[in-house]
Write an enzyme that holds these catalytic residues in place. Sequence first.
Site, PDB file in Angstrom:
ATOM      1  N   MET A   8       0.845  -1.198   0.000  1.00 33.80           N
ATOM      2  CA  MET A   8       0.000   0.000   0.000  1.00 33.80           C
ATOM      3  C   MET A   8       0.875   1.240   0.000  1.00 33.80           C
ATOM      4  O   MET A   8       1.715   1.413   0.871  1.00 33.80           O
ATOM      5  CB  MET A   8      -0.915  -0.007   1.229  1.00 33.80           C
ATOM      6  CG  MET A   8      -1.864  -1.205   1.246  1.00 33.80           C
ATOM      7  SD  MET A   8      -2.866  -1.284   2.753  1.00 33.80           S
ATOM      8  CE  MET A   8      -4.015   0.063   2.474  1.00 33.80           C
ATOM      9  N   ASP A  13      -5.130   3.648  -5.732  1.00 37.78           N
ATOM     10  CA  ASP A  13      -5.088   2.354  -6.418  1.00 37.78           C
ATOM     11  C   ASP A  13      -4.776   1.204  -5.456  1.00 37.78           C
ATOM     12  O   ASP A  13      -5.494   0.211  -5.411  1.00 37.78           O
ATOM     13  CB  ASP A  13      -4.046   2.384  -7.552  1.00 37.78           C
ATOM     14  CG  ASP A  13      -4.462   3.329  -8.683  1.00 37.78           C
ATOM     15  OD1 ASP A  13      -5.676   3.533  -8.856  1.00 37.78           O
ATOM     16  OD2 ASP A  13      -3.574   3.846  -9.371  1.00 37.78           O
ATOM     17  N   CYS A 102      12.199  -1.279  -9.652  1.00 34.56           N
ATOM     18  CA  CYS A 102      11.482  -1.341  -8.386  1.00 34.56           C
ATOM     19  C   CYS A 102      10.540  -2.536  -8.369  1.00 34.56           C
ATOM     20  O   CYS A 102      10.425  -3.235  -7.367  1.00 34.56           O
ATOM     21  CB  CYS A 102      10.706  -0.044  -8.146  1.00 34.56           C
ATOM     22  SG  CYS A 102       9.995   0.041  -6.506  1.00 34.56           S
ATOM     23  N   CYS A 203       8.742   8.639  -7.479  1.00 33.01           N
ATOM     24  CA  CYS A 203       8.367   8.755  -6.075  1.00 33.01           C
ATOM     25  C   CYS A 203       9.527   9.116  -5.158  1.00 33.01           C
ATOM     26  O   CYS A 203       9.335   9.686  -4.107  1.00 33.01           O
ATOM     27  CB  CYS A 203       7.687   7.481  -5.601  1.00 33.01           C
ATOM     28  SG  CYS A 203       8.790   6.063  -5.523  1.00 33.01           S
TER      29      CYS A 203
END
Lengths: 370, 406
Positions: A8, A13, A102, A203
Amino acid sequence: MTRVLVAMSGGVDSSVAAALVKANGDEAVGVWMRLSEVADSYSEFKRSCCSLDAAEDARRVASQLDIPFFVLNLEREFDQGVLQPFLDAYLGGRTPSPCVDCNSVVKFGALLGRARFLYDCEAVATGHYARVAAPAEAGPAGYGLLRGRDPQKDQSYFLYGLGQEQLAHTRFPLGEMTKPQVRDVARALGLATAEKRDSQEICFVPRGDYREVLRERRGWKAEPGPVIDVDGRQIGEHYGAASYTVGQRQGTGVAVGEPRYVWKIDADANTIRLGRRSDLATRDFQVEDVRFVACDPPPESEDGLRAEVQIRHRGRVAEASVRPLGSGRWAVRTDEPVWAAAPGQAAVFYHGDFVLGGGRIARSEDPVAG
Amino acid sequence: MPIYLDHAATTPLRREALEAMLPWLTDGFGNPSSVHSFGRRARAGLDEAHERVARSLGATPREIVFTSGGTEANNLAIKGAAWAGKGRGHRIITSSVEHHSVGHTVRYLEKFWFEIVELPVDRYGRVDPDEVDAAITPKTILVSIMMANNEVGTIQPIQAISERVRRHKGVLFHADAVQAAPYLELDVAALGVDMLSIAAHKFEGPKGVGALYVRHGTNVLAQQQGGAQERYRRAGTENVAGAVGLAVALELSAAERPVTAPRLRALRETLAVHLRTLEGVQETGHPTERLPGLLSVVAAGLDGNAVTMALDLAGLASSTGSACLSGSNEISHVLAAMGFPEDEAAGALRLSIGRINTAEEIAEAARLIAATIGSHREAAERLEAQRASALSGPAEAVAAAEATGE
């Protein structure tokens, strides 16, 4: 009951992904991955951190869904598997694909390993827009990786690195949904993240400027270097080759009639070469570190195969012939030209919605300067 | 219902305390500073709480300052004594294993030119009283040492330390007794302290209330300004219900101590016996001078955060040492100070038994911990083998090996 670990992020999403895992009757366990250092050590002067706010959002949704929630520290894995290759790419004049790394190294690498072997989970679920097909009795052997149903959001491009064993333990609950449907589910459930905006930036790059990370982590300094035009003439100076990516138009500080784009980057010589729009179109390029999703990948000795090739996220696909060169290197020849095949970027091979595999676009051999 | 073995983090509110609090959350809602009957009634309740806490600690009612908890009590004691003593000196002595509400407070003061001395501890986490003595200079104004450690349970030789501090005129001695409160006798005269901090929720009282004992005549500068509450030492309308709950819980915990402490010690020993059989598991903290219900271990080569997470999913609430939710992988400053290398300290696990735990729960906990540590050890070894074999390969190969276990 099957236990599924849900990664999460604090966005809508993955919040809905967690909700759907639970709705499916599985035991959902929410985790937020802490991937880089955040301001939680003792300091009077550190500001509160946006990434910890994301963790708080994820925690809030987990409590709304009444599922366990933990913060997992994967800083080391992220640094080695994603951040360092990202910096290496820029310093080497290539365009990085951190989301690919990632997924294969962190989410479906270290996280999946922990999920399975430390927390007794059957699978990792994420909020990716992609689909996994179970091995069909009649069809091709093994698990299949498919595009998400929503063409606007499809993220299969970033997932080509997943192998059979990883796909066997992967869930993409949003694969059949569109983004508006996901929002609707979030709203219907009253999830705290229902109206949260989509993130656009990489990110882990604060304020969207990766050069700050280059300076901080690698001691990079912007050193001016020559800008070479199509004809081999030096027509200006740039501010450090690592500041540029192939296909970039702005920021070269040069105005010469017909628009110019960054065509080639030679990091060692700190030189960038510009091209006209037409110069950046190509039908031939090579792809390295190629991996295939299927358990029986096409043998490298064969003549090759026909595939649709995609060279950027949400980019158009190009019909192509793909031919093995050995050692995981493949040659791509597209039927129609593609534009700005940037070395380092992922090139992904598809058959319709099915992901066949992919790799990284290799640097072409010809010299950058004159 | 999961098993709760994290009483060092917090304890459930006991019924007696709740019932004593309820009148002050209903009819007795008055403001103790008001002149009317509602105010007088609340004031009487607060006065009585002062009296009862004072009795429990061997103090007088006016020596008790109610605060919002242990952290505020420690902040008030340290900053209050520091700023009040600034004219005489600037040196503050503490230990390297204090709770952050002490450790981070002195580091804050360091920014304002106070000199902070963090004394080392031995491998059990104990401070040497003679080192305290030796560290005191004419510029020293305060010594703050915790009574019992929250992570490893080691009890400090508080009386021996206070004896040394007393040799130096004008040096105040503060003890953080937050973790010690339910299990050790807190007689401020016998301990020889000038200030002592406690927090209600560690002994089955409510959260959000604590108290600081301040010996009569001790100069402590208030850290928040406003009204005249708590004799000008803590401005703000008092939490009457909380104060009453603290008073009742403190009295009961003291009264029950002769029964509770040996019982917890026996349960802890049962659990320890089981854990000692596990390979690579080592107890931390002092073998005898320790809190009765707190068992802390390090499992070498394992990730304590992962173990507590897996235990939680299996139905056992435990901790790595201090309550932290941010996923930081900083290792415990307490274990580091005790000389544990990083890879051992990373495998910290703390099990703190409380009055509500049963022998059956302890047996079940032992089984769950053994199974979890066993499977994590197995996974760690497999991972190590893969890392070794994939060492020359790219990160993807290592990651794929991690994910697939092959």
